[in-house]
Structure formats: structure tokens, C-alpha cells
Design a protein around this motif. Structure first.
Motif, PDB file in Angstrom:
ATOM      1  N   GLU A  49       0.952  -1.275   0.177  1.00  0.00           N
ATOM      2  CA  GLU A  49       0.080   0.136   0.102  1.00  0.00           C
ATOM      3  C   GLU A  49       0.738   1.150   0.066  1.00  0.00           C
ATOM      4  O   GLU A  49       0.355   2.267  -0.960  1.00  0.00           O
ATOM      5  N   SER A  50       1.711   1.262   0.738  1.00  0.00           N
ATOM      6  CA  SER A  50       2.800   2.352   0.737  1.00  0.00           C
ATOM      7  C   SER A  50       3.516   2.684  -0.520  1.00  0.00           C
ATOM      8  O   SER A  50       3.558   3.969  -1.098  1.00  0.00           O
ATOM      9  N   TRP A  51       3.965   1.563  -1.270  1.00  0.00           N
ATOM     10  CA  TRP A  51       4.434   1.655  -2.629  1.00  0.00           C
ATOM     11  C   TRP A  51       3.337   2.123  -3.747  1.00  0.00           C
ATOM     12  O   TRP A  51       3.521   3.045  -4.651  1.00  0.00           O
ATOM     13  N   VAL A  52       2.004   1.840  -3.644  1.00  0.00           N
ATOM     14  CA  VAL A  52       1.083   2.208  -4.557  1.00  0.00           C
ATOM     15  C   VAL A  52       0.883   3.823  -4.197  1.00  0.00           C
ATOM     16  O   VAL A  52       0.604   4.363  -5.202  1.00  0.00           O
ATOM     17  N   ARG A  53       0.763   4.008  -3.060  1.00  0.00           N
ATOM     18  CA  ARG A  53       0.662   5.615  -2.901  1.00  0.00           C
ATOM     19  C   ARG A  53       1.655   6.416  -3.245  1.00  0.00           C
ATOM     20  O   ARG A  53       1.654   7.439  -3.979  1.00  0.00           O
ATOM     21  N   ALA A  54       3.023   5.787  -3.253  1.00  0.00           N
ATOM     22  CA  ALA A  54       4.172   6.613  -3.933  1.00  0.00           C
ATOM     23  C   ALA A  54       4.101   6.448  -5.305  1.00  0.00           C
ATOM     24  O   ALA A  54       4.638   7.531  -5.860  1.00  0.00           O
ATOM     25  N   MET A  55       3.617   5.421  -6.094  1.00  0.00           N
ATOM     26  CA  MET A  55       3.589   5.631  -7.468  1.00  0.00           C
ATOM     27  C   MET A  55       2.259   6.410  -7.828  1.00  0.00           C
ATOM     28  O   MET A  55       2.545   6.972  -8.904  1.00  0.00           O
ATOM     29  N   GLU A  56       1.320   6.496  -7.167  1.00  0.00           N
ATOM     30  CA  GLU A  56       0.299   7.683  -7.479  1.00  0.00           C
ATOM     31  C   GLU A  56       0.858   8.824  -7.486  1.00  0.00           C
ATOM     32  O   GLU A  56       0.449   9.755  -8.403  1.00  0.00           O
ATOM     33  N   ALA A  57       1.709   9.269  -6.561  1.00  0.00           N
ATOM     34  CA  ALA A  57       2.469  10.505  -6.338  1.00  0.00           C
ATOM     35  C   ALA A  57       3.197  10.675  -7.763  1.00  0.00           C
ATOM     36  O   ALA A  57       3.374  11.747  -8.328  1.00  0.00           O
ATOM     37  N   ARG A  58       3.875   9.534  -8.265  1.00  0.00           N
ATOM     38  CA  ARG A  58       4.672   9.827  -9.467  1.00  0.00           C
ATOM     39  C   ARG A  58       3.764  10.062 -10.623  1.00  0.00           C
ATOM     40  O   ARG A  58       4.212  10.685 -11.504  1.00  0.00           O
ATOM     41  N   ILE A  59       2.710   9.342 -10.754  1.00  0.00           N
ATOM     42  CA  ILE A  59       1.661   9.632 -11.686  1.00  0.00           C
ATOM     43  C   ILE A  59       1.374  10.959 -11.606  1.00  0.00           C
ATOM     44  O   ILE A  59       1.302  11.883 -12.743  1.00  0.00           O
ATOM     45  N   VAL A  60       1.024  11.576 -10.532  1.00  0.00           N
ATOM     46  CA  VAL A  60       0.466  13.093 -10.557  1.00  0.00           C
ATOM     47  C   VAL A  60       1.776  13.839 -11.049  1.00  0.00           C
ATOM     48  O   VAL A  60       1.643  15.043 -11.656  1.00  0.00           O
ATOM     49  N   GLN A  61       2.976  13.640 -10.440  1.00  0.00           N
ATOM     50  CA  GLN A  61       4.158  14.459 -11.026  1.00  0.00           C
ATOM     51  C   GLN A  61       4.199  14.423 -12.439  1.00  0.00           C
ATOM     52  O   GLN A  61       4.526  15.421 -13.083  1.00  0.00           O
ATOM     53  N   ASP A  62       4.066  13.143 -13.292  1.00  0.00           N
ATOM     54  CA  ASP A  62       4.124  13.293 -14.746  1.00  0.00           C
ATOM     55  C   ASP A  62       2.818  14.223 -15.208  1.00  0.00           C
ATOM     56  O   ASP A  62       3.199  14.762 -16.398  1.00  0.00           O
ATOM     57  N   GLN A  63       1.663  14.281 -14.896  1.00  0.00           N
ATOM     58  CA  GLN A  63       0.626  14.935 -14.959  1.00  0.00           C
ATOM     59  C   GLN A  63       1.018  16.456 -15.033  1.00  0.00           C
ATOM     60  O   GLN A  63       0.829  17.093 -15.865  1.00  0.00           O
TER      61      GLN A  63
END
Length: 76
Positions: A21-35
Motif C-alpha cells: 500500500e505504501s508503494w502504491v501511494r508513492a507510485m500515485e504521486a509519481r503519476i501526478v508528477q508526470d501529469q
């Protein structure tokens, strides 16, 4: 002995779930960074106005969505 084995399995499963779950939240942040990057490139001069919501969302995700270990150690 079986009781201890079940306890260990449950602890390992809880740790894996927590880390996943911690990694999923970190990857969500990375997706928003790309946006945010795409918005910045697309809007050019007007990016301060048009990408503000994404930038604020990304900043809040940076604070909240860090990868955290399973054990929390108090050093105070």
C-alpha cells in the motif's frame, strides 16, 4: 508450535500489505508528477494558473505518500 507459525504468517502478511500500500501511494504521486510535467509543457506561459490544482495535489501527496517501513521506531 503451530500457534507461533500462524502468528508469524499473519505478521508477514500484514507487513507485505503495508509495504504494498505504501508503494502504491508513492507510485500515485509519481503519476501526478508526470501529469504536472505534461501540464507545464502544454500550458507554457499560463502554467501558473492552469496547473495550480495539480501542483497543490502533488505537493500534498509528497508530504503524505512516502514509503514507510513496517516498524516505527521512536527515537525521542
Amino acid at each position: 508450535m503451530a500457534d507461533r507459525a500462524e502468528e508469524l504468517k499473519a505478521r508477514v502478511a500484514a507487513r507485505e500489505t503495508h509495504l504494498r500500500e505504501s508503494w502504491v501511494r508513492a507510485m500515485e504521486a509519481r503519476i501526478v508528477q508526470d501529469q504536472v510535467k505534461a501540464c507545464y509543457r502544454g500550458e507554457s506561459v499560463n502554467h501558473y494558473e492552469n496547473c495550480r490544482e495539480l501542483s497543490e495535489k502533488y505537493l500534498s501527496m509528497l508530504r503524505e505518500n512516502r514509503v514507510k517501513g513496517y516498524k516505527q521506531v521512536d527515537v525521542e
